[in-house]
Design an enzyme around this catalytic site. Structure first.
Site, PDB file in Angstrom:
ATOM      1  N   LYS A   1     -36.655   1.262 -62.481  1.00  0.00           N
ATOM      2  CA  LYS A   1     -35.270   1.207 -62.006  1.00  0.00           C
ATOM      3  C   LYS A   1     -34.881  -0.204 -61.556  1.00  0.00           C
ATOM      4  O   LYS A   1     -35.501  -0.786 -60.669  1.00  0.00           O
ATOM      5  CB  LYS A   1     -35.095   2.188 -60.849  1.00  0.00           C
ATOM      6  CG  LYS A   1     -33.665   2.374 -60.359  1.00  0.00           C
ATOM      7  CD  LYS A   1     -33.658   3.475 -59.319  1.00  0.00           C
ATOM      8  CE  LYS A   1     -32.286   3.807 -58.810  1.00  0.00           C
ATOM      9  NZ  LYS A   1     -32.343   4.937 -57.824  1.00  0.00           N
TER      10      LYS A   1
ATOM     11  N   CYS B   1     -30.720   6.935 -62.177  1.00  0.00           N
ATOM     12  CA  CYS B   1     -29.784   7.171 -61.090  1.00  0.00           C
ATOM     13  C   CYS B   1     -28.710   6.102 -60.933  1.00  0.00           C
ATOM     14  O   CYS B   1     -27.797   6.016 -61.733  1.00  0.00           O
ATOM     15  CB  CYS B   1     -30.543   7.401 -59.793  1.00  0.00           C
ATOM     16  SG  CYS B   1     -29.508   8.308 -58.649  1.00  0.00           S
TER      17      CYS B   1
ATOM     18  N   GLU C   1     -35.107  12.295 -61.695  1.00  0.00           N
ATOM     19  CA  GLU C   1     -35.673  11.137 -60.983  1.00  0.00           C
ATOM     20  C   GLU C   1     -36.663  11.641 -59.938  1.00  0.00           C
ATOM     21  O   GLU C   1     -36.395  12.680 -59.289  1.00  0.00           O
ATOM     22  CB  GLU C   1     -34.537  10.381 -60.290  1.00  0.00           C
ATOM     23  CG  GLU C   1     -34.967   9.242 -59.394  1.00  0.00           C
ATOM     24  CD  GLU C   1     -33.806   8.622 -58.621  1.00  0.00           C
ATOM     25  OE1 GLU C   1     -32.798   9.306 -58.396  1.00  0.00           O
ATOM     26  OE2 GLU C   1     -33.914   7.416 -58.266  1.00  0.00           O
TER      27      GLU C   1
HETATM   28  N1  ING Z   1     -28.749   7.562 -55.567  1.00  0.00           N
HETATM   29  C1  ING Z   1     -27.351   7.443 -55.519  1.00  0.00           C
HETATM   30  C2  ING Z   1     -26.671   7.223 -56.851  1.00  0.00           C
HETATM   31  O1  ING Z   1     -26.285   8.251 -57.405  1.00  0.00           O
HETATM   32  C3  ING Z   1     -25.359   6.820 -54.325  1.00  0.00           C
HETATM   33  C4  ING Z   1     -26.829   6.486 -54.494  1.00  0.00           C
HETATM   34  C5  ING Z   1     -24.973   8.070 -53.831  1.00  0.00           C
HETATM   35  C6  ING Z   1     -24.407   5.898 -54.704  1.00  0.00           C
HETATM   36  C7  ING Z   1     -23.608   8.384 -53.704  1.00  0.00           C
HETATM   37  C8  ING Z   1     -23.039   6.180 -54.570  1.00  0.00           C
HETATM   38  C9  ING Z   1     -22.640   7.421 -54.062  1.00  0.00           C
HETATM   39  O2  ING Z   1     -26.449   6.109 -57.312  1.00  0.00           O
HETATM   40  C10 ING Z   1     -29.735   6.865 -56.196  1.00  0.00           C
HETATM   41  N2  ING Z   1     -30.998   7.319 -56.020  1.00  0.00           N
HETATM   42  O3  ING Z   1     -29.561   5.862 -56.868  1.00  0.00           O
END
Ligand code: ING
Length: 311
Positions: free
Chosen positions: A127, A172, A47
């Site tokens: 996204k 992600c 990403e």
């Molecule tokens: N980042 C994280 C994801 O992996 C996150 C946000 C981090 C959610 C840790 C829950 C725990 O979903 C992105 N960029 O989406």
């Protein structure tokens, strides 16, 4: 004849704020060549693979913010990736911050593209599930401002026939939502590619933080198994500008089994020989959607965003 696709996940270590796109593309090219050397015909980058993960900061200056986005793809900086893909006959998934101007208005998306083995863009995804918040929170070392810096994706969850199979993409946080995989599963997807950046301390809750890596794999393994698809998850990881991000990139089989996993928090290529027919046995039996699903019972899933408690 089994449809094997030797697939690589090209995990990225930290990208510093000062690294140029030339620097990051050089790293991506090195991993593309390593993947090719192992026989891979597809490499899944991560990403926002061009720059540091800027949503960790509150950025007031619009010109500074714009500097993290791509206004063209390929651009002069990323063109070498497309050229090398065509030369080596290897396709790739690439995540980047996309800035488009329509009718004088700027639109910003967290985007990925699928490029085939001729170096041609055959698909784009934006996204849908943006985590974090839109206004900076007080007393935090790092923010998570994707809701401020991106609009929700407007392209849905399409799939494409390419690389000898049916390919899908997400990004992600999308991987945590079963709807993501199911919409692609209902289109027969055989491989879902995604990049992720997952900082520890995202919500500063010790129980959740200690399970960050478990939840990372749980989400992808469940999505793979419940939709009988391969899932390739590629991390941006390590200590990036002080933010610690989890690695453990994986290639997950339609059985839900992890068949390859990264073991560093740096640039690392992992590969697997993916049998695109492996999901068939699940799609024809346990997850024969036509035979077993009952959409008439699922109305709330599309009727509601949030919870409405019973009286
Ligand atoms: N980042 C994280 C994801 O992996 C996150 C946000 C981090 C959610 C840790 C829950 C725990 O979903 C992105 N960029 O989406």
């Amino acid at each position: 004849m089994a449809r094997h696709l030797i697939t690589a996940s090209a995990q990225m270590g930290p990208i510093t704020k000062s690294e140029t796109r030339r620097d990051t593309v050089a790293r991506l090219l090195a991993m593309m060549r390593e993947a090719h050397g192992r026989g891979a015909k597809l490499v899944v980058f991560t990403e926002m693979a061009q720059t540091t993960i800027f949503p960790r900061w509150m950025i007031e200056d619009e010109a500074e913010l714009d500097s993290y986005y791509e206004t063209a793809m390929p651009s002069a900086a990323t063109q070498p990736l497309f050229d090398e893909a065509a030369k080596l006959g290897i396709g790739f998934y690439l995540g980047y911050a996309e800035l488009v101007t329509e009718g004088g208005a700027k639109h910003r998306f967290n985007t990925s593209i699928l490029v085939d083995q001729t170096g041609t863009i055959i698909g784009k995804y934006r996204k849908v599930h943006l985590p974090g918040w839109a206004e900076p929170l007080p007393n935090r070392a790092f923010q998570h401002l994707e809701k401020r810096y991106f609009e929700p994706g407007d392209l849905g969850f399409p799939v494409w026939r390419s690389m000898g199979g049916i390919m899908g993409m997400c990004i992600c946080n999308d991987r945590r939502w079963p709807e993501t995989y199911r919409v692609m599963g209902l289109q027969g997807v055989e491989m879902v590619m995604l990049g992720y950046n997952t900082p520890f301390g995202h919500l500063n809750t010790q129980p959740m933080d200690s399970l960050t890596l478990f939840h990372n794999h749980l989400s992808m393994q469940a999505g793979a198994y419940q939709n009988a698809t391969w899932v390739v998850g590629t991390a941006k990881c390590g200590n990036e500008e002080g933010s610690q991000m989890g690695g453990q990139s994986v290639i997950v089989a339609p059985s839900g089994e992890i068949v390859a996993q990264a073991v560093t928090v740096e640039d690392e290529v992992i590969t697997a020989k993916c049998d695109l027919d492996m999901g068939r046995i699940y799609k024809d039996t346990v997850f024969n959607f036509a035979q077993h699903r009952r959409p008439e019972a699922y109305g709330l899933i599309t009727e509601r965003a949030g919870v409405i408690l019973p009286e």
